[in-house]
Structure formats: structure tokens, C-alpha cells
Motif scaffolding. Sequence first.
Motif, PDB file in Angstrom:
ATOM      1  N   ARG A 137       0.841  -1.195   0.000  1.00  0.00           N
ATOM      2  CA  ARG A 137       0.000   0.000   0.000  1.00  0.00           C
ATOM      3  C   ARG A 137       0.876   1.246   0.000  1.00  0.00           C
ATOM      4  NH1 ARG A 137      -2.197   3.548   3.494  1.00  0.00           N
ATOM      5  NH2 ARG A 137      -4.303   4.236   3.106  1.00  0.00           N
ATOM      6  N   ARG A 152       1.731   5.040   0.856  1.00  0.00           N
ATOM      7  CA  ARG A 152       1.388   6.043   1.863  1.00  0.00           C
ATOM      8  C   ARG A 152       0.902   7.299   1.155  1.00  0.00           C
ATOM      9  NH1 ARG A 152       6.858   6.838   4.718  1.00  0.00           N
ATOM     10  NH2 ARG A 152       7.099   7.464   2.599  1.00  0.00           N
ATOM     11  N   PRO A 153       0.055   8.106   1.802  1.00  0.00           N
ATOM     12  CA  PRO A 153      -0.435   9.339   1.172  1.00  0.00           C
ATOM     13  C   PRO A 153       0.700  10.257   0.726  1.00  0.00           C
ATOM     14  CG  PRO A 153      -1.682   8.877   3.147  1.00  0.00           C
ATOM     15  CD  PRO A 153      -0.567   7.869   3.085  1.00  0.00           C
ATOM     16  N   ASP A 181       1.945   9.546  -2.835  1.00  0.00           N
ATOM     17  CA  ASP A 181       1.064   9.851  -3.954  1.00  0.00           C
ATOM     18  C   ASP A 181       0.523  11.274  -3.924  1.00  0.00           C
ATOM     19  OD1 ASP A 181       1.324   7.227  -4.805  1.00  0.00           O
ATOM     20  OD2 ASP A 181      -0.477   6.569  -3.769  1.00  0.00           O
ATOM     21  N   ALA A 241      -1.896  14.291  -1.919  1.00  0.00           N
ATOM     22  CA  ALA A 241      -3.189  14.290  -1.233  1.00  0.00           C
ATOM     23  C   ALA A 241      -4.361  13.976  -2.159  1.00  0.00           C
ATOM     24  CB  ALA A 241      -3.414  15.641  -0.570  1.00  0.00           C
ATOM     25  N   PRO A 272      -5.127  11.862  -4.690  1.00  0.00           N
ATOM     26  CA  PRO A 272      -5.697  10.539  -4.994  1.00  0.00           C
ATOM     27  C   PRO A 272      -6.773  10.089  -3.998  1.00  0.00           C
ATOM     28  CG  PRO A 272      -3.355  10.472  -5.353  1.00  0.00           C
ATOM     29  CD  PRO A 272      -3.664  11.811  -4.711  1.00  0.00           C
ATOM     30  N   ALA A 273      -6.777  10.604  -2.808  1.00  0.00           N
ATOM     31  CA  ALA A 273      -7.782  10.228  -1.809  1.00  0.00           C
ATOM     32  C   ALA A 273      -9.055  11.069  -1.910  1.00  0.00           C
ATOM     33  CB  ALA A 273      -7.197  10.382  -0.402  1.00  0.00           C
ATOM     34  N   GLN A 321     -10.632   9.456   8.854  1.00  0.00           N
ATOM     35  CA  GLN A 321     -10.954  10.290   7.694  1.00  0.00           C
ATOM     36  C   GLN A 321      -9.852  11.292   7.354  1.00  0.00           C
ATOM     37  OE1 GLN A 321     -13.679   9.787   5.817  1.00  0.00           O
ATOM     38  NE2 GLN A 321     -14.087   8.057   7.158  1.00  0.00           N
ATOM     39  N   GLU A 365      -7.015  11.225   5.747  1.00  0.00           N
ATOM     40  CA  GLU A 365      -6.536  11.257   4.366  1.00  0.00           C
ATOM     41  C   GLU A 365      -7.541  11.970   3.453  1.00  0.00           C
ATOM     42  OE1 GLU A 365      -4.939   8.070   1.057  1.00  0.00           O
ATOM     43  OE2 GLU A 365      -5.054   7.458   3.156  1.00  0.00           O
ATOM     44  N   ARG A 366      -8.817  11.675   3.621  1.00  0.00           N
ATOM     45  CA  ARG A 366      -9.849  12.354   2.820  1.00  0.00           C
ATOM     46  C   ARG A 366      -9.952  13.831   3.167  1.00  0.00           C
ATOM     47  NH1 ARG A 366     -14.904   8.237   2.519  1.00  0.00           N
ATOM     48  NH2 ARG A 366     -13.941   6.787   1.071  1.00  0.00           N
ATOM     49  N   ALA A 379      -7.235  15.639   1.500  1.00  0.00           N
ATOM     50  CA  ALA A 379      -7.504  15.723   0.064  1.00  0.00           C
ATOM     51  C   ALA A 379      -8.507  16.826  -0.251  1.00  0.00           C
ATOM     52  CB  ALA A 379      -8.009  14.374  -0.449  1.00  0.00           C
TER      53      ALA A 379
END
Length: 113
Positions: free
Chosen positions: A2, A4-5, A8, A10, A12-13, A78, A80-81, A84
Motif C-alpha cells: 500500500r 502512503r499518502p 502519492d 493528497a 488521490p484520496a 478520515q 486522508e480524505r 484531500a
Amino acid sequence: MRHRPADDGALPALPWQGALVGALLVLFIRPAAGFASLLGSRADARERLVTAVFGIRGIGSLFHLAYALGHSDRFDAQAERLWAVVAFTVLPSAVLHGVTASLAVRHPDRAGS
């Protein structure tokens, strides 16, 4: 494995609902709230509009989210979202306002002279 944020970024989430909220905040909600908050001021409508549309934002959102996540584990699931949505909201706001701010600020000056 997986990702990590941080690997990639912010965005993509970002769910489509978060993008919709971000767009509504930048284009409608924030300017309307800013304009309404200035209704009792001595500024004319054009000055209130420019202030409402180009007022302070962005960095404050990042700070407040970082503060909230650092002081409570309530939103960890939440996080990560949330990052984003805030990043998505700040990015187009900065680009849009960077492109249009000098024109909008000059226009009221010409109208008043």
C-alpha cells in the motif's frame, strides 16, 4: 504494498463529493458568506464583492486541519480524505485568485476615479 499518502500526494484520496464541496466553497459559499459579513460596512457593493471573493483563506484551512488532527484522534479514519478535500479546495482557489486578483483589484480603483 500500500502506498502512503505522502508518496502519492493528497489528491488521490479525493472523493467526487469532496471535489464538489471544494468547488462550491471556492465559487459560491465562501464569496456569499464573505459578502454577507460585510453588509454593515461602509464599503460599496463592488468593494465588498472584491473583499469577499479574494479574502483570506487557504493557509488558514491547512493550519486548522493540522491543528484539529494533531489534537484529537476523532477524525483519524478520515484524515486522508480531509487532507484531500482541503488541498483540492486550496489549490484551485490559489490558481483562480492568482490569475484574476490583479484585474479585480484594479477595476474598483478605476471605477472610483
